[in-house]
Scaffold this motif. Sequence first.
Motif, PDB file in Angstrom:
ATOM      1  N   LEU A   1      -6.456  -3.760   6.959  1.00  0.00           N
ATOM      2  CA  LEU A   1      -6.960  -4.314   5.703  1.00  0.00           C
ATOM      3  C   LEU A   1      -5.969  -3.969   4.599  1.00  0.00           C
ATOM      4  O   LEU A   1      -5.410  -2.877   4.597  1.00  0.00           O
ATOM      5  N   PRO A   2      -5.737  -4.867   3.648  1.00  0.00           N
ATOM      6  CA  PRO A   2      -4.822  -4.545   2.547  1.00  0.00           C
ATOM      7  C   PRO A   2      -5.333  -3.358   1.734  1.00  0.00           C
ATOM      8  O   PRO A   2      -6.528  -3.221   1.503  1.00  0.00           O
ATOM      9  N   ASN A   3      -4.416  -2.520   1.335  1.00  0.00           N
ATOM     10  CA  ASN A   3      -4.717  -1.377   0.481  1.00  0.00           C
ATOM     11  C   ASN A   3      -5.747  -0.421   1.070  1.00  0.00           C
ATOM     12  O   ASN A   3      -6.450   0.270   0.338  1.00  0.00           O
ATOM     13  N   ARG A   4      -5.838  -0.382   2.376  1.00  0.00           N
ATOM     14  CA  ARG A   4      -6.729   0.555   3.074  1.00  0.00           C
ATOM     15  C   ARG A   4      -5.887   1.346   4.064  1.00  0.00           C
ATOM     16  O   ARG A   4      -5.051   0.786   4.764  1.00  0.00           O
TER      17      ARG A   4
ATOM     18  N   ILE B   1      -3.364   5.226   9.145  1.00  0.00           N
ATOM     19  CA  ILE B   1      -3.690   6.559   9.654  1.00  0.00           C
ATOM     20  C   ILE B   1      -4.829   6.442  10.662  1.00  0.00           C
ATOM     21  O   ILE B   1      -5.863   5.842  10.372  1.00  0.00           O
ATOM     22  N   ILE B   2      -4.612   7.047  11.856  1.00  0.00           N
ATOM     23  CA  ILE B   2      -5.640   7.063  12.891  1.00  0.00           C
ATOM     24  C   ILE B   2      -5.282   8.144  13.923  1.00  0.00           C
ATOM     25  O   ILE B   2      -4.103   8.357  14.199  1.00  0.00           O
ATOM     26  N   HIS B   3      -6.264   8.806  14.469  1.00  0.00           N
ATOM     27  CA  HIS B   3      -6.091   9.821  15.518  1.00  0.00           C
ATOM     28  C   HIS B   3      -5.020  10.855  15.181  1.00  0.00           C
ATOM     29  O   HIS B   3      -4.099  11.095  15.964  1.00  0.00           O
ATOM     30  N   HIS B   4      -5.128  11.433  14.005  1.00  0.00           N
ATOM     31  CA  HIS B   4      -4.233  12.494  13.532  1.00  0.00           C
ATOM     32  C   HIS B   4      -2.770  12.059  13.462  1.00  0.00           C
ATOM     33  O   HIS B   4      -1.869  12.879  13.602  1.00  0.00           O
TER      34      HIS B   4
ATOM     35  N   LEU C   1     -12.315  -9.163   5.160  1.00  0.00           N
ATOM     36  CA  LEU C   1     -13.724  -8.747   5.076  1.00  0.00           C
ATOM     37  C   LEU C   1     -14.031  -8.103   3.739  1.00  0.00           C
ATOM     38  O   LEU C   1     -15.076  -8.317   3.152  1.00  0.00           O
ATOM     39  N   VAL C   2     -13.119  -7.272   3.253  1.00  0.00           N
ATOM     40  CA  VAL C   2     -13.278  -6.662   1.925  1.00  0.00           C
ATOM     41  C   VAL C   2     -11.957  -6.692   1.202  1.00  0.00           C
ATOM     42  O   VAL C   2     -10.913  -6.793   1.783  1.00  0.00           O
TER      43      VAL C   2
ATOM     44  N   VAL D   1       0.867  -1.173   0.000  1.00  0.00           N
ATOM     45  CA  VAL D   1       0.000   0.000   0.000  1.00  0.00           C
ATOM     46  C   VAL D   1       0.906   1.226   0.000  1.00  0.00           C
ATOM     47  O   VAL D   1       1.963   1.220   0.609  1.00  0.00           O
ATOM     48  N   ASN D   2       0.543   2.254  -0.729  1.00  0.00           N
ATOM     49  CA  ASN D   2       1.339   3.475  -0.791  1.00  0.00           C
ATOM     50  C   ASN D   2       0.465   4.671  -0.472  1.00  0.00           C
ATOM     51  O   ASN D   2      -0.550   4.899  -1.109  1.00  0.00           O
TER      52      ASN D   2
END
Length: 201
Positions: free
Chosen positions: A76-79, A47-50, A200-201, A10-11
């Motif tokens: 999750l991959p690519n998320r 990315i989470i909580h700034h 899951l997705v 993931v980039n």
Amino acid sequence: MNITLKISTVNLKNRLPQEVRAFSAEELQEFITQGTVIKKKKQYLLIIHHRQFTLQCPILRMDDGSYQMIWPSFKLPNRSYPVFVYLYAVAWYLSSGESMRSTAQKVIKVFGLTTFSHSTLCRFLPKLYPILPYLIQYGAQIINDWGSTTSRVVPRKHWDKLKCVLAEQLIGLLEPVLRVPPEFGSWFAYQYFTDTDRFLV
């Protein structure tokens, strides 16, 4: 809870405060004592909580010569966000009566994100409906481990009867993510992957 899988990438190019997270020495030592060799590490952004985290996932060389990566269940991959962010968005949208745009703004505030598009929710939600018959098997365990669900679906005018039924079943499963997003979301993703070898997705 960690899962093993094949390598994917993931980039992201965001300018948020960065932090590196790796598996603890104790976790890795457990693999080493079993005779596993750690070949290298792959890095993924989250990315989470700034904040922007770099996850370092070890690649293991197994006894049979194959390679496996240790992957945290919340990724999750690519998320770019943890799985519980997406599940929270779905649960809030189904139970609040708010629009997808309003739900996206709520998710940005709750999880300290720079962006979260309503179109992400629009794409994520329909991917859960086809696997719903499989997810229903977790219903009793969710009630036992996470408590009974109290949220009800707020039907939309454009939904037919079938969509209302599916949405009711889905919120019945996902309601705990509104109370304890990281714990429940990670557990839910882990259970599904363990049983199906699929995300899951």
